[in-house]
Design a protein around this motif. Structure first.
Motif: not given
Length: 101
Positions: A16-20, A61-68
């Motif tokens: 969640a921190i990574g996604m935020a 990398l940009p956009v890959t933050d949604v990968i848990p």
């Protein structure tokens, strides 16, 4: 709560921190090495070498933050037991010490 499920909860919080951090790309520069270090310690010395590199790349990398990634690693290593030595009843027996009647 069982120990491995506490670890799952920690993994979900870290994801969640990574996604935020996706909201502010500048934060990724700081978060990526921190997440990689946590991943290394969380999944052990042997697996941690690989998980930390993958986590760093995923976070930087940009956009890959949604990968848990933390949760995926937990599922693979702690839930499924990927990479563990098999614990079977048919383990090798040292035949030098078997007495035959």
């Amino acid at each position: 709560m069982e120990r491995k499920y506490k670890k799952l909860l920690k993994c979900m919080v870290l994801d969640a921190i990574g996604m935020a951090s996706a909201a502010l790309p500048v934060v990724d520069v700081v978060w990526a090495p921190i997440a990689a270090s946590i991943s290394y310690r969380m999944f052990g010395e042997k697996r941690g070498k690989y998980t930390s590199v993958i986590t760093f790349i995923e976070e930087i990398l940009p956009v890959t933050d949604v990968i848990p990634s933390f949760t995926i690693f937990w599922f693979l290593f702690d839930f499924l037991g990927v990479g563990e030595k098999a614990k079977t009843a048919n383990s090798p027996v040292d035949t030098d010490f078997i007495e035959i009647n």
